[in-house]
Scaffold this active site. Structure first.
Site, PDB file in Angstrom:
ATOM      1  N   GLY A   1       4.887 -17.664  14.356  1.00  0.00           N
ATOM      2  CA  GLY A   1       5.909 -18.228  15.239  1.00  0.00           C
ATOM      3  C   GLY A   1       6.061 -19.732  15.159  1.00  0.00           C
TER       4      GLY A   1
ATOM      5  N   LYS B   1      -0.470  -2.411  10.224  1.00  0.00           N
ATOM      6  CA  LYS B   1      -0.615  -3.831   9.904  1.00  0.00           C
ATOM      7  C   LYS B   1      -1.744  -4.326  10.804  1.00  0.00           C
ATOM      8  CE  LYS B   1       1.226  -8.307  10.600  1.00  0.00           C
ATOM      9  NZ  LYS B   1       2.200  -9.117  11.355  1.00  0.00           N
TER      10      LYS B   1
END
Lengths: 101, 257
Positions: B161, B100
């Protein structure tokens, strides 16, 4: 065993006997060879090379493995686990996220 | 939902919820939350082994690589050089060519540096990596990433986040219609409805970490996310009704007094 050598392992200076291999180093540090990557002077070694690759004075060794992580946050390893950036200019500390509303 | 699989670079995935492994209180909690989420792909970061701590607990003792696809990320990398270096280290430490890819462009928002991302992806694809790029919700960039050989794209819903949910649903929808590869919405999910929405828009999967790990009860939230992703996926496949400004009665007029 050869003469004493001084190497850097994950940023820490360590004194070793000359002639030690990467496999010896990992054994000494009690690190299992599976699931780790080893870089010596920015060259990544194949696992098969661990037993042959002899460390020399001044070598910089990095031993890495997987830790908890999602995206750019840092898990259990903490910021200390980061490698020294290859580009120092970009080595800024992460800003703490702020609650905004 | 068991036969509702999707394929990336020849690999079949059955769970449409992918999860990160950061920010948990312990490895035991990480393990329980992942189990409750039903995810079959988990992301991990690559970091220095702590050579002074002899306890040496390893994340992979808790997450069986035979059971889960381990997806290493290049989190924390701000340059093409670092992202490529960490990808190579991940491959050396692991067993697969999956990565990723993150090239972060700004430390406050953690938004991707999309120019750097494309550059790093090109290098890694040439080296045989299966690059899943963490990108912006920009359809043009997504198309470029696909053109250079990324077998899927991972656009953000909101900053990593942040828990803000999908901030630009129209861009995300256009992005999904612009590429033919799987789209995994990554980052920014706050709660179950955000995950359901992403799936309703047509995402192939959703990746999240903080929304689960940061919840008061991570294991319960992991389960909530599992159902949200299922519900969203089912709703997408079922086909929602069009939105209208005025009412349409659902009870017949005939037979009224």
């Amino acid at each position: 065993m050869g003469e004493a050598i001084r190497i850097q392992v994950n940023g820490e200076t360590r004194d070793w006997c000359g002639g030690v291999t990467v496999a010896d180093l990992l054994r000494e540090l009690e690190i299992a060879t599976d699931r780790v990557a080893v870089e010596v002077n920015l060259e990544i070694l194949d696992r098969a090379q661990f037993a042959e690759h002899r460390l020399r004075d001044g070598d910089r060794v990095e031993i890495l493995s997987f830790i908890g992580g999602g995206a750019s946050g840092i898990g259990h390893g903490g910021v200390d686990g980061r490698l020294a950036c290859t580009n120092r200019r970009n080595c800024q500390s992460r800003a703490a996220s702020s609650a905004i509303f | 939902m068991t036969d509702d699989r999707f394929v990336i670079a020849g690999r079949e995935f059955k769970s449409r919820l992918w999860v990160g492994t950061g920010k948990y209180k312990s490895f035991a909690e990480t393990q329980k939350a992942i189990e409750a989420s039903g995810a079959d792909v988990v992301t991990v970061a690559v970091r220095r082994v702590n050579i002074t701590d002899r306890s040496k607990e390893n994340l992979l003792d808790y997450i069986d690589p035979k059971k889960y696809t381990i997806l290493p990320n290049t989190a924390g990398c701000y340059t093409v050089e670092d992202a490529v270096r960490y990808s190579r280290l991940a491959r050396a430490a692991g067993v697969s060519d999956l990565v990723k890819l993150e090239v972060i462009g700004d430390e406050k928002t953690l938004f991707p540096d999309t120019a750097g991302l494309i550059e790093a992806a090109k290098i890694l694809i040439k080296e045989g990596f299966i690059v899943l790029p963490y990108t912006n919700d920009d359809p043009v960039v997504a198309k470029k990433l696909v053109d250079i050989g990324c077998p899927a794209v991972m656009p953000l819903a909101a900053p990593i986040g942040s828990g803000l949910g999908i901030r630009n649903p129209y861009n995300l929808k256009i992005l999904m219609e612009s590429v033919t590869v799987p789209v995994i919405v990554d980052a920014g999910v706050g709660t179950a409805s955000d995950a359901a929405l992403a799936m309703e828009y047509g995402a192939d999967a959703v990746l999240m970490n903080t929304a689960i790990a940061g919840a008061r009860d991570p294991i319960a939230m992991a389960e909530a996310m599992k159902y949200a992703v299922w519900a969203g996926r089912l709703a997408y496949k079922a086909g929602r009704i069009p939105k209208k400004l005025y009412a349409t009665a659902s009870s017949p007029i005939e037979g009224m007094l």
